[in-house]
Enzyme design. Sequence first.
Site, PDB file in Angstrom:
ATOM      1  N   THR A 254      -6.256   7.340   7.109  1.00 41.21           N
ATOM      2  CA  THR A 254      -6.049   6.244   6.165  1.00 41.21           C
ATOM      3  C   THR A 254      -7.426   5.692   5.798  1.00 41.21           C
ATOM      4  O   THR A 254      -8.407   5.950   6.485  1.00 41.21           O
ATOM      5  CB  THR A 254      -5.170   5.121   6.756  1.00 41.21           C
ATOM      6  OG1 THR A 254      -5.806   4.592   7.928  1.00 41.21           O
ATOM      7  CG2 THR A 254      -3.783   5.636   7.140  1.00 41.21           C
ATOM      8  N   GLY A 255      -7.477   4.924   4.722  1.00 43.52           N
ATOM      9  CA  GLY A 255      -8.769   4.393   4.289  1.00 43.52           C
ATOM     10  C   GLY A 255      -9.268   5.131   3.062  1.00 43.52           C
ATOM     11  O   GLY A 255      -8.476   5.729   2.317  1.00 43.52           O
TER      12      GLY A 255
ATOM     13  N   GLY B 215      -9.958   7.514   0.678  1.00 45.01           N
ATOM     14  CA  GLY B 215      -9.565   8.908   0.583  1.00 45.01           C
ATOM     15  C   GLY B 215     -10.658   9.828   0.092  1.00 45.01           C
ATOM     16  O   GLY B 215     -10.782  10.969   0.542  1.00 45.01           O
TER      17      GLY B 215
ATOM     18  N   SER C 176       0.811  -1.221   0.000  1.00 45.59           N
ATOM     19  CA  SER C 176       0.000   0.000   0.000  1.00 45.59           C
ATOM     20  C   SER C 176       0.841   1.266   0.000  1.00 45.59           C
ATOM     21  O   SER C 176       0.286   2.370   0.037  1.00 45.59           O
ATOM     22  CB  SER C 176      -0.924   0.002   1.222  1.00 45.59           C
ATOM     23  OG  SER C 176      -0.202   0.098   2.415  1.00 45.59           O
TER      24      SER C 176
ATOM     25  N   THR D  32      -2.334   2.932   3.492  1.00 44.69           N
ATOM     26  CA  THR D  32      -1.558   4.170   3.577  1.00 44.69           C
ATOM     27  C   THR D  32      -0.752   4.087   4.854  1.00 44.69           C
ATOM     28  O   THR D  32      -1.126   3.364   5.771  1.00 44.69           O
ATOM     29  CB  THR D  32      -2.538   5.365   3.672  1.00 44.69           C
ATOM     30  OG1 THR D  32      -3.355   5.389   2.508  1.00 44.69           O
ATOM     31  CG2 THR D  32      -1.845   6.701   3.835  1.00 44.69           C
TER      32      THR D  32
ATOM     33  N   ARG E  88      -5.523   9.521 -10.570  1.00 47.08           N
ATOM     34  CA  ARG E  88      -6.336   9.702  -9.362  1.00 47.08           C
ATOM     35  C   ARG E  88      -5.419  10.018  -8.168  1.00 47.08           C
ATOM     36  O   ARG E  88      -4.461   9.309  -7.890  1.00 47.08           O
ATOM     37  CB  ARG E  88      -7.136   8.432  -9.087  1.00 47.08           C
ATOM     38  CG  ARG E  88      -7.980   8.480  -7.793  1.00 47.08           C
ATOM     39  CD  ARG E  88      -7.279   7.837  -6.617  1.00 47.08           C
ATOM     40  NE  ARG E  88      -8.153   7.690  -5.448  1.00 47.08           N
ATOM     41  CZ  ARG E  88      -7.709   7.365  -4.229  1.00 47.08           C
ATOM     42  NH1 ARG E  88      -6.431   7.149  -4.028  1.00 47.08           N
ATOM     43  NH2 ARG E  88      -8.553   7.246  -3.226  1.00 47.08           N
TER      44      ARG E  88
ATOM     45  N   THR F  40       1.466   6.955   0.444  1.00 46.87           N
ATOM     46  CA  THR F  40       0.609   5.865  -0.035  1.00 46.87           C
ATOM     47  C   THR F  40       0.818   5.603  -1.521  1.00 46.87           C
ATOM     48  O   THR F  40       1.255   6.490  -2.253  1.00 46.87           O
ATOM     49  CB  THR F  40      -0.878   6.224   0.194  1.00 46.87           C
ATOM     50  OG1 THR F  40      -1.707   5.096  -0.117  1.00 46.87           O
ATOM     51  CG2 THR F  40      -1.318   7.394  -0.671  1.00 46.87           C
TER      52      THR F  40
HETATM   53  N1  GLY Z   1      -6.158   7.067   1.845  1.00 47.58           N
HETATM   54  C1  GLY Z   1      -5.428   6.719   0.712  1.00 47.58           C
HETATM   55  C2  GLY Z   1      -6.152   6.889  -0.540  1.00 47.58           C
HETATM   56  O1  GLY Z   1      -7.362   6.886  -0.578  1.00 47.58           O
HETATM   57  O2  GLY Z   1      -5.486   7.070  -1.559  1.00 47.58           O
END
Ligand code: GLY
Length: 352
Positions: A250-251, A253, A50, A199, A227, A217
């Site tokens: 994190t998670g 985004g 990740s 992340t 993106r 990340t």
């Molecule tokens: N939190 C990392 C992402 O969504 O790219």
Amino acid sequence: MSQRTCVMISSWNGVPAALRAGEVIAGGGGMLEALVRGIGVVEDDPEEMSVGYGGLPNEDGVVELDAAVMDGPMHRGAAVAGLRGVRSAAAVALEVLRRTDHSLLVGEGARRFALALGFKDEDLLTPRSRKAWLDWKASLSDRDAWISPDQATSGFGRALWAGAADPGTSPDSPDSPHAVPPPGQSRAAAPNVPFTFGTIHVSGLDANSDLFACTSTSGLSYKIAGRAGDSPIIGAGLYCDNAVGSAGATGRGESVMQVCGSHAVVAAMEAGRSPTDACLFVLKKIADRTREKRLIDEHGRPNFNVTLYALRKDGETGSASMHEGYEHVVARGSAVETRPCAFLFEKRTQRH
Ligand code: GLY
């Protein structure tokens, strides 16, 4: 000003980062440099899918990294997004802070900036992440030309995803959000293909009670090229106010960005909430404002995870996840400990 013990809070994958950061600080380094060098250990790890080298690629099979740093005393953040071919995204973000008047470099510009400074140009795909990408492509549709090697040898009687990544080596872990696919990509269609919003975030309080933060990340797995998630966005993937505290996320985004998640956590601490309550408050805001059906499960809850991390100016820490079962890391001086996150929604028998 009184000398205090350094404190760090990080995402579940931050133990090696906290340990290296502690060494840098013990050697006389500053906290922001320590955070970046600590995160560099995780960016270098080919097994961590990740972040950095070995991170899962975009839909074209190209790894694109996002990272940001924030310096509390200067109240300044800097970031790179969509960085290709350079594994040390956090270190490049730090150079944006140190060497430019800018806050965010993206894509080819970020890459040229890094190469000009002497960062190594390399293919960031490992055999493992390349296999994951090929398995993902093979799982997409029974109408395209991609088939998995397993199908090629055993015929088409098996599920399309059969022969995909070994679940034992998938990056699923207590706080890796791999269990939730992006909308439109049903995990049921590809249950064994590694997938992540994962992340690394670390916030740090130094011995002078100054606050710093860093997030890095490879972003959403198999994303559309270009993106960028929350991680390189100051106020979303990280934020610190040297008078109040530091926060990171994190998670998913996209959901963090809609509420300026890390800024909202710091604002909630400024309003008097404890670090844990501040994280829960912002998670509830995300949950309440998640309106699209594709993002809501059969119980009316968000079908994705976000984990928030908070470090207050006085050294108190807190972390919370949308769903039960996630962990974070706290380091005080040389003591590094993994702790459970508070959560908004408890586990149900059928966890997403
Ligand atoms: N939190 C990392 C992402 O969504 O790219």
